[in-house]
Scaffold this active site. Structure first.
Site, PDB file in Angstrom:
ATOM      1  N   ASP A   1       1.261   0.523   1.257  1.00 52.34           N
ATOM      2  CA  ASP A   1       1.360   0.905   2.667  1.00 52.34           C
ATOM      3  C   ASP A   1       2.199   2.187   2.749  1.00 52.34           C
ATOM      4  O   ASP A   1       3.422   2.139   2.646  1.00 52.34           O
ATOM      5  CB  ASP A   1       2.029  -0.200   3.487  1.00 52.34           C
ATOM      6  CG  ASP A   1       1.135  -1.428   3.663  1.00 52.34           C
ATOM      7  OD1 ASP A   1       0.340  -1.709   2.742  1.00 52.34           O
ATOM      8  OD2 ASP A   1       1.244  -2.085   4.701  1.00 52.34           O
TER       9      ASP A   1
ATOM     10  N   LYS B   1      -2.935   1.678   9.941  1.00 49.15           N
ATOM     11  CA  LYS B   1      -1.957   0.689  10.404  1.00 49.15           C
ATOM     12  C   LYS B   1      -1.124   1.299  11.527  1.00 49.15           C
ATOM     13  O   LYS B   1      -0.781   2.479  11.484  1.00 49.15           O
ATOM     14  CB  LYS B   1      -1.088   0.282   9.208  1.00 49.15           C
ATOM     15  CG  LYS B   1       0.058  -0.667   9.505  1.00 49.15           C
ATOM     16  CD  LYS B   1       0.806  -0.968   8.205  1.00 49.15           C
ATOM     17  CE  LYS B   1       2.096  -1.728   8.445  1.00 49.15           C
ATOM     18  NZ  LYS B   1       2.833  -1.981   7.186  1.00 49.15           N
TER      19      LYS B   1
ATOM     20  N   LYS C   1      -4.888  -2.562  10.769  1.00 48.59           N
ATOM     21  CA  LYS C   1      -3.726  -3.442  10.640  1.00 48.59           C
ATOM     22  C   LYS C   1      -2.712  -3.150  11.738  1.00 48.59           C
ATOM     23  O   LYS C   1      -1.996  -2.159  11.676  1.00 48.59           O
ATOM     24  CB  LYS C   1      -3.073  -3.276   9.266  1.00 48.59           C
ATOM     25  CG  LYS C   1      -1.823  -4.161   9.073  1.00 48.59           C
ATOM     26  CD  LYS C   1      -1.198  -3.958   7.698  1.00 48.59           C
ATOM     27  CE  LYS C   1       0.110  -4.722   7.557  1.00 48.59           C
ATOM     28  NZ  LYS C   1       0.743  -4.543   6.232  1.00 48.59           N
TER      29      LYS C   1
END
Length: 308
Positions: free
Chosen positions: A145, A208, A244
């Site tokens: 991430d 995300k 996400k």
């Protein structure tokens, strides 16, 4: 393809109005609610990102990742043999080895995700970001991430943003890359859409919303904008990119609402751990409480769900 973003306009009042309508959606009840909650569990990135993380609390997190819902509750729902686990375990790079070894010892194939690239601020040199990514992958992380440099968005340096994300994607190698946009710090919904597009063009497997450390994290307006960017990118290229939301998602009801929104905006095929994740550290506790109530008809006491 700068032409895709050069004339982007987001109708903010319409997006906000739609987001307000989403909050009023009726939640599902009974067995349908239990089914949606178990689906949400399989999409959770169970996370610990604290300065006081130790091997022991990472071990505990991994145990909970493999056994997210109490076995007797799953048996009551006839779901005990379906292999329900969370989508991934997410930790800092220094804790990746602890997580990988714990899951391996438990004969569990849950992927370990690691934040990297100057998380959470992104205010580190690109060389340092790339080195951190490579180390996390070397330690055994199968998902990375990364976090973007917000200044590149705020100053309109789209080619620079593309190049930064592209190099991060290259450093990830075989690992999946989720690109954190830190939407609460991008200034406008138009910037959220543009950053989403650039991140996907540069090879992101997921986009995300947030690090969870900003003042504003996952909200429905930014979720709508990001999902519509994903849909447009899919129409243009045929490539499916995951989504996400992360930060501030704490209740079972919120989790179901996010699932319903994904179904509405992107379709049922996105409702899998391969294309949808929920970034959360405390959400699982509330989901397990709701399932406990559904099965037993009473509210859980603290000792009933000690591992939660």
């Amino acid at each position: 393809e700068l032409g895709w973003i050069s004339k982007v306009h987001v109708n903010r009042p319409a997006v906000v109005r739609h987001a307000e309508q989403i909050k009023k959606w009726r939640t599902v009840k009974g067995n349908w609610q239990a089914a949606w909650l178990l689906k949400a569990v399989t999409c959770i990135d169970l996370t610990t990102l604290s300065g006081d993380d130790t091997p022991s609390n990472v071990h505990r997190l991994c145990f909970k990742a493999k056994h997210p819902i109490r076995e007797d509750l799953l048996k009551a729902l006839d779901m005990h043999d379906k292999g329900i686990t969370v989508g991934a375990v997410c930790v800092y790079p220094t804790r990746v080895t602890d997580a990988v070894n714990t899951l391996k010892a438990a004969s569990c194939n849950i992927p370990v995700a690691s934040v990297a690239a100057g998380f959470p601020s992104g205010q580190t040199p690109l060389e340092t970001k790339l080195a951190e990514i490579k180390l996390a992958v070397e330690y055994g992380a199968r998902e990375i991430d990364i976090v973007i440099s917000r200044s590149l968005v705020l100053t309109g340096q789209w080619e620079g943003l593309y190049e930064e994300i592209r190099q991060c994607r290259e450093a990830c190698g075989e690992a999946h890359m989720k690109t954190i946009l830190a939407t609460g710090e991008l200034g406008s919904l138009a910037n959220v859409y543009k950053a989403s597009m650039i991140a996907m063009m540069a090879g992101s497997d997921f986009i995300k919303t947030s690090t969870g450390k900003e003042v504003e994290n996952a909200t429905f307006p930014v979720g709508i904008v990001m999902m519509r960017a994903i849909r447009e990118f899919y129409w243009q290229t045929g490539n499916k990119v995951g989504f996400k939301p992360a930060g501030g998602i704490r209740t079972a009801k919120e989790a179901i609402t996010w699932l319903m929104l994904v179904k509405e905006e992107l379709g049922v095929e996105w409702l899998t751990p391969e294309l949808f994740r929920l970034g959360a550290s405390s959400l699982l506790e509330d989901i397990e409480k709701q399932i406990f109530y559904h099965v037993t008809g009473s509210y859980a006491l603290q000792h009933d769900l000690a591992m939660a």
